[in-house]
Design a protein around this motif. Structure first.
Motif, PDB file in Angstrom:
ATOM      1  N   ILE A  88       6.577   4.393   0.215  1.00  0.00           N
ATOM      2  CA  ILE A  88       6.533   5.782   0.678  1.00  0.00           C
ATOM      3  C   ILE A  88       7.146   6.672  -0.397  1.00  0.00           C
ATOM      4  N   LEU A  89       6.326   7.534  -0.951  1.00  0.00           N
ATOM      5  CA  LEU A  89       6.849   8.472  -1.950  1.00  0.00           C
ATOM      6  C   LEU A  89       7.693   9.521  -1.246  1.00  0.00           C
ATOM      7  N   THR A  90       8.945   9.659  -1.680  1.00  0.00           N
ATOM      8  CA  THR A  90       9.808  10.653  -1.033  1.00  0.00           C
ATOM      9  C   THR A  90      10.123  11.819  -1.961  1.00  0.00           C
ATOM     10  N   LEU A 125      12.403  -3.531  -9.439  1.00  0.00           N
ATOM     11  CA  LEU A 125      12.723  -2.926 -10.732  1.00  0.00           C
ATOM     12  C   LEU A 125      11.442  -2.768 -11.538  1.00  0.00           C
ATOM     13  N   GLU A 126      11.167  -1.511 -11.908  1.00  0.00           N
ATOM     14  CA  GLU A 126       9.917  -1.219 -12.617  1.00  0.00           C
ATOM     15  C   GLU A 126      10.128  -1.124 -14.125  1.00  0.00           C
ATOM     16  N   VAL A 127       9.301  -1.850 -14.855  1.00  0.00           N
ATOM     17  CA  VAL A 127       9.352  -1.779 -16.324  1.00  0.00           C
ATOM     18  C   VAL A 127       7.976  -1.409 -16.875  1.00  0.00           C
ATOM     19  N   PHE A 134       0.611  -6.624  -5.452  1.00  0.00           N
ATOM     20  CA  PHE A 134      -0.084  -5.514  -6.097  1.00  0.00           C
ATOM     21  C   PHE A 134       0.234  -4.215  -5.368  1.00  0.00           C
ATOM     22  N   LEU A 135       0.670  -3.236  -6.131  1.00  0.00           N
ATOM     23  CA  LEU A 135       1.039  -1.946  -5.544  1.00  0.00           C
ATOM     24  C   LEU A 135      -0.088  -0.953  -5.786  1.00  0.00           C
ATOM     25  N   ILE A 136      -0.662  -0.483  -4.680  1.00  0.00           N
ATOM     26  CA  ILE A 136      -1.874   0.342  -4.775  1.00  0.00           C
ATOM     27  C   ILE A 136      -1.714   1.634  -3.984  1.00  0.00           C
ATOM     28  N   GLY A 137      -1.951   2.756  -4.640  1.00  0.00           N
ATOM     29  CA  GLY A 137      -1.833   4.046  -3.968  1.00  0.00           C
ATOM     30  C   GLY A 137      -3.160   4.773  -3.894  1.00  0.00           C
ATOM     31  N   GLU A 138      -3.502   5.412  -5.004  1.00  0.00           N
ATOM     32  CA  GLU A 138      -4.668   6.282  -5.068  1.00  0.00           C
ATOM     33  C   GLU A 138      -5.944   5.682  -4.468  1.00  0.00           C
ATOM     34  N   HIS A 139      -6.239   4.448  -4.810  1.00  0.00           N
ATOM     35  CA  HIS A 139      -7.492   3.839  -4.362  1.00  0.00           C
ATOM     36  C   HIS A 139      -7.613   3.814  -2.834  1.00  0.00           C
ATOM     37  N   ILE A 199      14.247  -0.377  -2.413  1.00  0.00           N
ATOM     38  CA  ILE A 199      14.159   0.824  -3.260  1.00  0.00           C
ATOM     39  C   ILE A 199      13.511   0.461  -4.593  1.00  0.00           C
ATOM     40  N   LEU A 200      12.944   1.488  -5.222  1.00  0.00           N
ATOM     41  CA  LEU A 200      12.402   1.319  -6.572  1.00  0.00           C
ATOM     42  C   LEU A 200      13.446   1.805  -7.560  1.00  0.00           C
ATOM     43  N   LEU A 201      13.670   1.033  -8.618  1.00  0.00           N
ATOM     44  CA  LEU A 201      14.478   1.526  -9.738  1.00  0.00           C
ATOM     45  C   LEU A 201      13.578   1.492 -10.962  1.00  0.00           C
ATOM     46  N   ILE A 202      13.588   2.570 -11.731  1.00  0.00           N
ATOM     47  CA  ILE A 202      12.709   2.667 -12.888  1.00  0.00           C
ATOM     48  C   ILE A 202      13.542   2.481 -14.161  1.00  0.00           C
ATOM     49  N   ALA A 203      13.314   1.367 -14.852  1.00  0.00           N
ATOM     50  CA  ALA A 203      14.142   1.022 -16.018  1.00  0.00           C
ATOM     51  C   ALA A 203      14.132   2.131 -17.074  1.00  0.00           C
ATOM     52  N   SER A 237       2.296  -6.064  -9.868  1.00  0.00           N
ATOM     53  CA  SER A 237       1.597  -5.223 -10.824  1.00  0.00           C
ATOM     54  C   SER A 237       1.342  -3.882 -10.132  1.00  0.00           C
ATOM     55  N   GLU A 238       1.685  -2.802 -10.824  1.00  0.00           N
ATOM     56  CA  GLU A 238       1.636  -1.476 -10.192  1.00  0.00           C
ATOM     57  C   GLU A 238       0.689  -0.512 -10.913  1.00  0.00           C
ATOM     58  N   SER A 239      -0.006   0.267 -10.152  1.00  0.00           N
ATOM     59  CA  SER A 239      -0.781   1.431 -10.597  1.00  0.00           C
ATOM     60  C   SER A 239      -2.148   1.131 -11.210  1.00  0.00           C
ATOM     61  N   GLY A 240      -3.060   2.048 -10.920  1.00  0.00           N
ATOM     62  CA  GLY A 240      -4.390   2.018 -11.523  1.00  0.00           C
ATOM     63  C   GLY A 240      -5.233   0.833 -11.091  1.00  0.00           C
ATOM     64  N   ILE A 241      -4.848   0.166 -10.015  1.00  0.00           N
ATOM     65  CA  ILE A 241      -5.618  -1.002  -9.567  1.00  0.00           C
ATOM     66  C   ILE A 241      -6.667  -0.515  -8.567  1.00  0.00           C
ATOM     67  N   ALA A 294       0.851  -1.191   0.000  1.00  0.00           N
ATOM     68  CA  ALA A 294       0.000   0.000   0.000  1.00  0.00           C
ATOM     69  C   ALA A 294       0.887   1.241   0.000  1.00  0.00           C
ATOM     70  N   GLU A 295       0.507   2.210  -0.798  1.00  0.00           N
ATOM     71  CA  GLU A 295       1.369   3.382  -0.969  1.00  0.00           C
ATOM     72  C   GLU A 295       0.851   4.625  -0.254  1.00  0.00           C
ATOM     73  N   HIS A 296       1.796   5.374   0.325  1.00  0.00           N
ATOM     74  CA  HIS A 296       1.456   6.690   0.860  1.00  0.00           C
ATOM     75  C   HIS A 296       1.733   7.714  -0.235  1.00  0.00           C
ATOM     76  N   LYS A 297       0.691   8.391  -0.678  1.00  0.00           N
ATOM     77  CA  LYS A 297       0.786   9.277  -1.855  1.00  0.00           C
ATOM     78  C   LYS A 297      -0.158  10.461  -1.696  1.00  0.00           C
ATOM     79  N   ARG A 298       0.398  11.640  -1.438  1.00  0.00           N
ATOM     80  CA  ARG A 298      -0.451  12.823  -1.222  1.00  0.00           C
ATOM     81  C   ARG A 298      -0.996  13.402  -2.519  1.00  0.00           C
ATOM     82  N   ASP A 307      10.916   6.721  -5.280  1.00  0.00           N
ATOM     83  CA  ASP A 307      11.445   7.997  -5.768  1.00  0.00           C
ATOM     84  C   ASP A 307      12.059   7.739  -7.135  1.00  0.00           C
ATOM     85  N   PHE A 308      12.652   8.737  -7.698  1.00  0.00           N
ATOM     86  CA  PHE A 308      13.322   8.574  -8.990  1.00  0.00           C
ATOM     87  C   PHE A 308      14.806   8.451  -8.689  1.00  0.00           C
ATOM     88  N   ILE A 309      15.254   7.235  -8.465  1.00  0.00           N
ATOM     89  CA  ILE A 309      16.625   7.010  -8.024  1.00  0.00           C
ATOM     90  C   ILE A 309      17.536   6.884  -9.235  1.00  0.00           C
TER      91      ILE A 309
HETATM   92  O1  LIG Z   1      -1.855   5.372  -7.186  1.00  0.00           O
HETATM   93  P1  LIG Z   1      -1.845   4.143  -8.024  1.00  0.00           P
HETATM   94  O2  LIG Z   1      -2.439   4.335  -9.389  1.00  0.00           O
HETATM   95  O3  LIG Z   1      -2.484   2.979  -7.296  1.00  0.00           O
HETATM   96  O4  LIG Z   1      -0.289   3.760  -8.276  1.00  0.00           O
HETATM   97  C1  LIG Z   1       0.605   3.468  -7.234  1.00  0.00           C
HETATM   98  C2  LIG Z   1       2.035   3.345  -7.762  1.00  0.00           C
HETATM   99  O5  LIG Z   1       2.088   2.242  -8.625  1.00  0.00           O
HETATM  100  C3  LIG Z   1       2.468   4.628  -8.491  1.00  0.00           C
HETATM  101  O6  LIG Z   1       2.440   5.670  -7.581  1.00  0.00           O
HETATM  102  C4  LIG Z   1       3.847   4.537  -9.129  1.00  0.00           C
HETATM  103  C5  LIG Z   1       4.347   3.477  -9.799  1.00  0.00           C
HETATM  104  N1  LIG Z   1       5.605   3.746 -10.251  1.00  0.00           N
HETATM  105  C6  LIG Z   1       5.949   4.980  -9.878  1.00  0.00           C
HETATM  106  C7  LIG Z   1       7.127   5.672 -10.072  1.00  0.00           C
HETATM  107  C8  LIG Z   1       7.228   6.937  -9.538  1.00  0.00           C
HETATM  108  C9  LIG Z   1       6.159   7.504  -8.844  1.00  0.00           C
HETATM  109  C10 LIG Z   1       4.982   6.817  -8.634  1.00  0.00           C
HETATM  110  C11 LIG Z   1       4.859   5.543  -9.145  1.00  0.00           C
END
Ligand SMILES: O=P(O)(O)OC[C@@H](O)[C@@H](O)c1c[nH]c2ccccc12
Length: 283
Positions: free
Chosen positions: A91-93, A167-169, A239-244, A139-143, A218-222, A56-60, A120-122
């Protein structure tokens, strides 16, 4: 025109340089939390009593939504998540685009025992050291924002510090390019970071290419139990869930209800006749 992702990375580079000019790596390494023994996010998911993992994500706020929830304290949100039985928290930093901070990470660390992912954007080693010093477990790494070499070197550093890597793709090319990097978790982002469009298709089409043994997220929009059931059936572990969760004022109730609904659709491991069949579901 510069995409939002390019804009974020551009700014991030400057930000890291500014911070490092005031607080050195050595100073970060001397902090108390730097010595702590981290929790394993991947193990928490693999051994989840639910049979699946929820991060579960903390996202303002986000670039696509100017305000999601600015009234709850990070401590309140994290306590709610822990009470509801999630397996980890993100935790979004990033401050400029998401309204988060390293202080949020610190307060989250002080509040709960959950494995914490620094979101974060590392792009630099400095940020990995910072993540450890502020209480992260992963940590998250964004490919999309890193070369293969950089993904490798940041992963090595993180793992040497006892941090796991998610690692996010977004597409097959990014996945293929990084397939040999020994990360613990791989995430497929359903949100296109350039256009913000969300489509579960991303997750559905890429899952079969993620190597065995890597925890699949699986991340986002769930936003529904049905979506989770679909993603689980094709092989996702977590499952990674923030907004919901964040858009409600009672996240504990929301997450509990959500998990309850999923459990009605997905039988627990020992109740299911043959759990292993799941990964062999034909496409
Ligand atoms: O709020 P959502 O749609 O449930 O998504 C959460 C998370 O996957 C999303 O915040 C996220 C996925 N990858 C990221 C990279 C940077 C910042 C944010 C993200």
């Amino acid at each position: 025109m510069e995409t939002i992702l390019e804009k974020i990375i551009h700014q991030k580079k400057k930000e890291v340089m500014l911070k490092e000019s005031l607080i050195s790596r050595k100073q970060l390494e001397n902090s108390e939390l730097f010595k702590r023994h981290t929790f394993s996010l991947s193990e928490q998911i693999k051994t989840s009593p639910l049979g699946f993992g929820i991060i579960a994500e903390h996202k303002r706020r986000s670039p696509s939504r100017s305000s999601i929830n600015t009234s709850l304290l990070v401590q309140e949100v994290l306590e709610a998540y822990e009470n509801a039985g999630v397996n980890g928290a993100s935790i979004l930093t990033d401050n400029s685009f998401f309204g988060g901070s390293l202080e949020d990470l610190l307060l989250a660390r002080a509040t709960v025992k959950l494995p914490l992912l620094r979101k974060d954007f590392i792009i630099e080693e400095y940020q990995v050291i910072e993540a450890k010093a502020f209480g992260a477990d992963a940590i998250l790494l964004i490919a999309a924002t890193l070369t293969k070499q950089k993904v490798n070197s940041l992963t090595k550093l993180a793992q040497n510090l006892g941090l796991e890597v998610l690692l996010e793709v977004h597409n097959f090319k990014e996945l293929e390019q990084n397939i040999d990097t020994p990360v613990q978790l791989m995430g497929v982002n359903n949100r296109n970071l350039k256009t913000f469009e969300v489509s579960l298709e991303n997750s559905l089409s890429l899952v079969h290419h993620i190597p065995d043994g890597v925890v699949k997220i699986s991340e986002s929009g769930i936003n529904s139990a049905e979506a989770i059931k679909t993603l689980y059936d094709v092989g996702y572990d977590g499952f990674l869930i923030g907004e919901h969760f964040m858009k409600t004022n009672d996240p504990e109730k929301e997450v509990k209800n959500f998990i309850h609904k999923i459990c009605q659709l997905i039988p627990k491991k020992n109740e299911s006749k043959n759990q292993n069949l799941r990964h062999e579901t034909p496409r």
